[in-house]
Design a protein around this motif. Structure first.
Motif, mmCIF file in Angstrom:
data_model
loop_
_atom_site.group_PDB
_atom_site.id
_atom_site.type_symbol
_atom_site.label_atom_id
_atom_site.label_comp_id
_atom_site.label_asym_id
_atom_site.label_seq_id
_atom_site.Cartn_x
_atom_site.Cartn_y
_atom_site.Cartn_z
ATOM 1 N N HIS A 295 0.807 -1.228 0.000
ATOM 2 C CA HIS A 295 0.000 0.000 0.000
ATOM 3 C C HIS A 295 0.839 1.277 0.000
ATOM 4 C CE1 HIS A 295 0.922 -0.514 4.251
ATOM 5 N NE2 HIS A 295 0.454 0.683 4.524
ATOM 6 N N ILE A 296 2.176 1.147 0.062
ATOM 7 C CA ILE A 296 3.040 2.320 0.107
ATOM 8 C C ILE A 296 3.888 2.396 -1.158
ATOM 9 C CG2 ILE A 296 4.982 3.419 1.299
ATOM 10 C CD1 ILE A 296 3.839 2.358 3.926
ATOM 11 N N LEU A 297 3.849 3.537 -1.833
ATOM 12 C CA LEU A 297 4.634 3.757 -3.042
ATOM 13 C C LEU A 297 5.311 5.119 -2.937
ATOM 14 C CD1 LEU A 297 5.499 3.142 -5.969
ATOM 15 C CD2 LEU A 297 3.289 4.065 -6.725
ATOM 16 N N ASN A 298 6.638 5.115 -2.878
ATOM 17 C CA ASN A 298 7.416 6.345 -2.755
ATOM 18 C C ASN A 298 8.113 6.604 -4.087
ATOM 19 O OD1 ASN A 298 9.740 8.172 -2.032
ATOM 20 N ND2 ASN A 298 8.846 7.963 0.000
ATOM 21 N N ILE A 299 7.788 7.733 -4.709
ATOM 22 C CA ILE A 299 8.311 8.062 -6.039
ATOM 23 C C ILE A 299 9.012 9.419 -6.009
ATOM 24 C CG2 ILE A 299 7.761 8.338 -8.487
ATOM 25 C CD1 ILE A 299 5.150 6.918 -8.042
ATOM 26 N N PHE A 353 2.810 8.032 -2.003
ATOM 27 C CA PHE A 353 1.407 7.735 -2.251
ATOM 28 C C PHE A 353 1.081 6.454 -1.486
ATOM 29 C CE2 PHE A 353 3.108 9.893 -5.964
ATOM 30 C CZ PHE A 353 2.203 10.922 -6.151
ATOM 31 N N SER A 354 -0.012 6.453 -0.747
ATOM 32 C CA SER A 354 -0.375 5.244 -0.005
ATOM 33 C C SER A 354 -1.863 4.982 -0.177
ATOM 34 C CB SER A 354 0.006 5.361 1.474
ATOM 35 O OG SER A 354 -0.378 6.597 2.028
ATOM 36 N N PHE A 355 -2.182 3.738 -0.492
ATOM 37 C CA PHE A 355 -3.521 3.350 -0.909
ATOM 38 C C PHE A 355 -4.321 2.735 0.239
ATOM 39 C CE2 PHE A 355 -0.374 2.245 -4.328
ATOM 40 C CZ PHE A 355 -0.494 3.442 -5.016
#
Length: 382
Positions: A295-299, A353-355
């Motif tokens: 659920h965690i995406l760091n861009i 971004f975290s979903f």
């Protein structure tokens, strides 16, 4: 309407959790420490919630202590262990990428004469088990390592760390605030002595958390007063919060597999769309390539500051985060990304971004389109 992609910060309370809590505010409102019928009714609510959570986490009900959240759970574990084991030594090991609830607690202990070793991480945010073994001393009393990082999602080799700690007679604490409900946990079979949880990351209420304490662990309490929580944590129990926490955990675990699949699809969709439209060299994914919380995406978007991107997204109705501290209205570079020794271009342009359960594919499509527009607009103006 806001597209909310900051679930690692907090989540909306699930409607079923609210329905579980409401009758406790209006009917079962007694103090769980009182001996009259209203108190017994409240105490029964707490016990049922504790039993449910214990069954979901694979531990005994007596091993769960309710707290005010992840920060208190971390403080209780680290300060309580330090006080309980000070006669054996005053050396503690943790990691540079831990949450500030761990790092600042360790810094406080340094003022009291404890020695803290802060482990390095690699470019993916993982510790080196060999380095961990090398820094262990005869006077090491505690190792504290986060399960999954709250900024980049990197998962640490918790079982191997726990086995090493156990072989040396060292207590092992794990901050599992982001991992709860996402990673399967069977506490009785894990080589872990202490584990911290928080409800508001899994669609539960704010202000309630828990600390798992293995049977052989005797912590010194950090709060003094009444004899609640088997004399381990004084203070009137947050009865509705406890009930809401247990309901939220039940929902999350019942739907864990489908949620994992959904989060993974959303993550892949966002990365694929951004790399295709902006070019893979302009979209840097931070964190471990395979061992991460879905659920965690760091861009990072090199050349565009985190602050500029977040403000632009906010104006478009999209909520995201930098994962870094806010000081005097400006964003500081994330200590996690700095510890990973990433380039300044990458650390200065990172966005997390975290979903969550309400996140949809359309949200991701819209968000990716907005990001592409923002990036192109900014770069064309330079």
């Amino acid at each position: 309407m806001t597209i909310y992609l900051d679930h690692a910060a907090t989540t909306p309370v699930h409607p079923d959790v609210i329905q579980t809590m409401l009758p406790i505010y209006t009917h079962s409102y007694g103090n769980a420490s009182s001996t009259h019928s209203a108190g017994r009714e409240a105490r029964s609510v707490v016990q049922r919630a504790r039993d449910l959570m214990a069954s979901l986490l694979g531990c005994a009900a007596t091993q769960l202590v309710f707290t005010s959240g992840g920060t208190e759970s971390n403080n209780m574990a680290i300060l309580g262990a330090a006080a309980a084991r000070s006669s054996l030594g005053k050396h503690i090991i943790t990691v540079q990428t831990e949450h500030h609830a761990v790092l600042h607690t360790c810094q406080h202990l340094e003022k009291l004469g404890y020695e803290i070793t802060y482990l390095d991480v690699d470019n993916n945010g993982r510790i080196d088990l060999k380095q961990l073994e090398e820094v262990i001393r005869p006077e090491t009393i505690l190792i504290s390592v986060m399960y999954g990082n709250n900024e980049v999602g990197t998962i640490q080799p918790i079982v191997k760390i726990g086995e090493l700690a156990r072989s040396k007679g060292i207590w092992f604490h794990v901050d599992a605030v982001q991992a709860l409900g996402v990673i399967e946990l069977s506490l009785s079979s894990l080589p872990i002595d202490l584990m911290s949880f928080s409800a508001h990351k899994i669609q539960g209420p704010k202000g309630i958390g828990a600390l798992y304490i293995a049977k052989h662990i005797q912590l010194e309490p950090i709060l003094h007063g009444g004899s609640q929580e088997r004399k381990r944590r004084a203070g009137t129990e947050n009865v509705p919060g406890i009930a809401g926490f247990s309901k939220a955990l039940q929902i999350f675990i019942e739907h864990r597999y489908e949620m994992q699949q959904k989060m993974e699809k959303l993550r892949i969709e966002m990365v694929t769309r951004l790399q295709k439209q902006l070019g893979s060299e302009q979209v840097v994914i931070n964190g471990h390539p395979t061992d991460y919380l879905p659920h965690i995406l760091n861009i990072s978007f090199p050349g565009i500051s985190s602050e500029t991107m977040l403000m632009s997204l906010d104006m478009e109705g999209i909520a995201a985060a930098s994962g870094s501290a806010c000081t005097s209205g400006s964003l500081e570079v994330s200590h996690v990304l700095q510890a990973m020794k990433l380039s300044e271009q990458v650390t200065a342009s990172a966005v997390r971004f975290s979903f969550g359960s309400a996140s949809s594919l359309q949200d991701i499509v819209t968000c990716a389109e907005k990001i592409v527009t923002i990036v192109n607009r900014i770069r064309n103006n330079y």
